[in-house]
Write a protein that holds these residues in place. Structure first.
Motif, PDB file in Angstrom:
ATOM      1  N   GLU A  70      13.080  30.325   5.228  1.00  0.00           N
ATOM      2  CA  GLU A  70      11.883  30.606   4.423  1.00  0.00           C
ATOM      3  C   GLU A  70      10.880  31.448   5.207  1.00  0.00           C
ATOM      4  OE1 GLU A  70       9.477  31.207   1.440  1.00  0.00           O
ATOM      5  OE2 GLU A  70      11.430  30.244   1.197  1.00  0.00           O
ATOM      6  N   GLN A  71      10.738  31.177   6.498  1.00  0.00           N
ATOM      7  CA  GLN A  71       9.836  31.984   7.335  1.00  0.00           C
ATOM      8  C   GLN A  71      10.340  33.422   7.427  1.00  0.00           C
ATOM      9  OE1 GLN A  71       9.127  29.785  11.076  1.00  0.00           O
ATOM     10  NE2 GLN A  71       9.352  27.920   9.857  1.00  0.00           N
ATOM     11  N   LEU A  72      11.651  33.612   7.514  1.00  0.00           N
ATOM     12  CA  LEU A  72      12.224  34.957   7.525  1.00  0.00           C
ATOM     13  C   LEU A  72      12.031  35.645   6.181  1.00  0.00           C
ATOM     14  CD1 LEU A  72      15.469  34.138   9.518  1.00  0.00           C
ATOM     15  CD2 LEU A  72      13.663  35.712  10.274  1.00  0.00           C
ATOM     16  N   ARG A  73      12.109  34.903   5.099  1.00  0.00           N
ATOM     17  CA  ARG A  73      11.837  35.457   3.765  1.00  0.00           C
ATOM     18  C   ARG A  73      10.404  35.975   3.689  1.00  0.00           C
ATOM     19  NH1 ARG A  73      11.274  32.975  -0.482  1.00  0.00           N
ATOM     20  NH2 ARG A  73      12.044  34.577  -1.859  1.00  0.00           N
ATOM     21  N   MET A 122      14.610  42.928  11.871  1.00  0.00           N
ATOM     22  CA  MET A 122      13.715  43.278  10.771  1.00  0.00           C
ATOM     23  C   MET A 122      12.474  44.017  11.283  1.00  0.00           C
ATOM     24  SD  MET A 122      14.142  39.633   8.867  1.00  0.00           S
ATOM     25  CE  MET A 122      12.782  39.829   7.718  1.00  0.00           C
ATOM     26  N   ILE A 123      11.888  43.518  12.361  1.00  0.00           N
ATOM     27  CA  ILE A 123      10.634  44.086  12.871  1.00  0.00           C
ATOM     28  C   ILE A 123      10.869  45.410  13.603  1.00  0.00           C
ATOM     29  CG2 ILE A 123       8.761  43.732  14.541  1.00  0.00           C
ATOM     30  CD1 ILE A 123       9.036  40.672  13.895  1.00  0.00           C
ATOM     31  N   CYS A 124      11.846  45.445  14.484  1.00  0.00           N
ATOM     32  CA  CYS A 124      12.013  46.603  15.370  1.00  0.00           C
ATOM     33  C   CYS A 124      13.090  47.589  14.924  1.00  0.00           C
ATOM     34  CB  CYS A 124      12.320  46.126  16.787  1.00  0.00           C
ATOM     35  SG  CYS A 124      10.978  45.160  17.502  1.00  0.00           S
ATOM     36  N   GLU A 125      14.103  47.124  14.238  1.00  0.00           N
ATOM     37  CA  GLU A 125      15.177  48.012  13.795  1.00  0.00           C
ATOM     38  C   GLU A 125      15.037  48.374  12.318  1.00  0.00           C
ATOM     39  OE1 GLU A 125      17.128  49.462  15.853  1.00  0.00           O
ATOM     40  OE2 GLU A 125      16.799  48.210  17.628  1.00  0.00           O
ATOM     41  N   VAL A 126      13.978  47.896  11.688  1.00  0.00           N
ATOM     42  CA  VAL A 126      13.597  48.221  10.314  1.00  0.00           C
ATOM     43  C   VAL A 126      14.698  47.882   9.304  1.00  0.00           C
ATOM     44  CG1 VAL A 126      12.345  49.906   8.908  1.00  0.00           C
ATOM     45  CG2 VAL A 126      12.337  50.160  11.375  1.00  0.00           C
ATOM     46  N   LEU A 127      15.389  46.767   9.528  1.00  0.00           N
ATOM     47  CA  LEU A 127      16.364  46.287   8.565  1.00  0.00           C
ATOM     48  C   LEU A 127      15.685  45.312   7.609  1.00  0.00           C
ATOM     49  CD1 LEU A 127      19.515  45.465  10.761  1.00  0.00           C
ATOM     50  CD2 LEU A 127      18.913  47.626   9.665  1.00  0.00           C
ATOM     51  N   THR A 128      16.188  45.236   6.391  1.00  0.00           N
ATOM     52  CA  THR A 128      15.742  44.173   5.496  1.00  0.00           C
ATOM     53  C   THR A 128      16.396  42.879   5.970  1.00  0.00           C
ATOM     54  OG1 THR A 128      17.593  44.425   3.970  1.00  0.00           O
ATOM     55  CG2 THR A 128      15.611  45.781   3.537  1.00  0.00           C
ATOM     56  N   LEU A 129      15.953  41.761   5.445  1.00  0.00           N
ATOM     57  CA  LEU A 129      16.558  40.486   5.803  1.00  0.00           C
ATOM     58  C   LEU A 129      18.046  40.480   5.446  1.00  0.00           C
ATOM     59  CD1 LEU A 129      16.522  37.585   6.802  1.00  0.00           C
ATOM     60  CD2 LEU A 129      15.450  36.911   4.634  1.00  0.00           C
ATOM     61  N   SER A 130      18.398  40.965   4.283  1.00  0.00           N
ATOM     62  CA  SER A 130      19.812  41.007   3.880  1.00  0.00           C
ATOM     63  C   SER A 130      20.621  41.872   4.835  1.00  0.00           C
ATOM     64  CB  SER A 130      19.950  41.551   2.456  1.00  0.00           C
ATOM     65  OG  SER A 130      19.346  40.683   1.536  1.00  0.00           O
ATOM     66  N   GLU A 131      20.111  43.048   5.186  1.00  0.00           N
ATOM     67  CA  GLU A 131      20.818  43.936   6.115  1.00  0.00           C
ATOM     68  C   GLU A 131      20.976  43.288   7.484  1.00  0.00           C
ATOM     69  OE1 GLU A 131      19.298  48.228   4.281  1.00  0.00           O
ATOM     70  OE2 GLU A 131      18.157  47.251   5.873  1.00  0.00           O
ATOM     71  N   ALA A 132      19.931  42.590   7.945  1.00  0.00           N
ATOM     72  CA  ALA A 132      19.982  41.941   9.256  1.00  0.00           C
ATOM     73  C   ALA A 132      21.041  40.836   9.260  1.00  0.00           C
ATOM     74  CB  ALA A 132      18.608  41.382   9.625  1.00  0.00           C
ATOM     75  N   VAL A 133      21.064  40.026   8.208  1.00  0.00           N
ATOM     76  CA  VAL A 133      22.069  38.957   8.118  1.00  0.00           C
ATOM     77  C   VAL A 133      23.471  39.556   8.137  1.00  0.00           C
ATOM     78  CG1 VAL A 133      23.055  37.196   6.586  1.00  0.00           C
ATOM     79  CG2 VAL A 133      20.580  37.263   6.975  1.00  0.00           C
ATOM     80  N   ILE A 134      23.695  40.591   7.353  1.00  0.00           N
ATOM     81  CA  ILE A 134      25.011  41.228   7.299  1.00  0.00           C
ATOM     82  C   ILE A 134      25.387  41.788   8.669  1.00  0.00           C
ATOM     83  CG2 ILE A 134      26.283  43.198   6.334  1.00  0.00           C
ATOM     84  CD1 ILE A 134      24.647  42.631   3.687  1.00  0.00           C
TER      85      ILE A 134
END
Length: 196
Positions: free
Chosen positions: A173-176, A145-157
């Motif tokens: 919740e912290q990731l949200r 999320m921070i370095c590859e600029v993915l959303t949380l949903s994209e990162a999980v996928i």
């Protein structure tokens, strides 16, 4: 279009909303497969368990150059840099408890920076905890999320394509909250660029 291309496309993000805890759980629990001891989840980035972290032969065969122990400490997985003193390996320890009340978010930025620096030097990084599911999974999602600029949903996928992870509810919740913050920063940056 790849995840990386989608994440850099601002028009793709206009309809995005941070998923609820229930939505995240559904995303994480869908189509579960047994996780092996180690999995490559992003180019040069691996998630693994304690047995992987202690298997120096395996680390060498994977060409691991950097290791994040997200269960570092005397009452957890007490390897430390000295355990790897006979290897060319940079060690980063995070003393995290796998408990919903533990504030893992305090390590999101520093761990993401460590991983980013390693990958930018063509290194290979193993992020591990006891099972390679909760603490390590959460830290890898934060990096994406921070370095590859993915959303949380994209990162999980992206991670779930190669490994079953399931951060505890507190970490989710912290990731949200991180996702909400990063999305707001991107929105402000996009508006600022549009006004320039």
């Amino acid at each position: 279009m790849s995840l990386k291309e989608k994440s850099s496309d601002p028009t793709n993000r206009t309809q995005y909303g941070t998923p609820s805890l229930c939505e995240l759980r559904r995303l994480l629990w869908a189509d579960r497969r047994p996780a092996g001891p180690v999995s490559q989840v992003w180019p040069g980035l691996y998630v693994g368990d304690e047995s992987t972290a202690r298997d120096k032969g395996l680390l060498s065969s994977l060409k691991i150059t950097h290791l994040v122990n997200s269960a570092h400490g005397p009452n957890r997985i007490n390897t430390g840099a000295q355990f790897y003193s006979d290897m060319k390996l940079d060690y980063y320890g995070v003393e995290a408890a796998d408990h919903p009340e533990f504030d893992l978010s305090q390590y999101f930025s520093s761990t993401a920076s460590f991983i980013k620096a390693a990958l930018s030097q063509d290194g290979k990084v193993l992020v591990h905890c006891a099972m390679g599911v909760s603490r390590s999974g959460a830290l890898v999602l934060a990096y994406l999320m921070i370095c590859e600029v993915l959303t949380l949903s994209e990162a999980v996928i992206a991670v779930r394509l190669n490994r079953d992870i399931c951060p505890n509810s507190g970490f989710l919740e912290q990731l949200r909250q991180l996702d909400l913050s990063l999305c707001e920063q991107r929105r402000v940056n996009t508006e600022s660029e549009a006004n320039d």
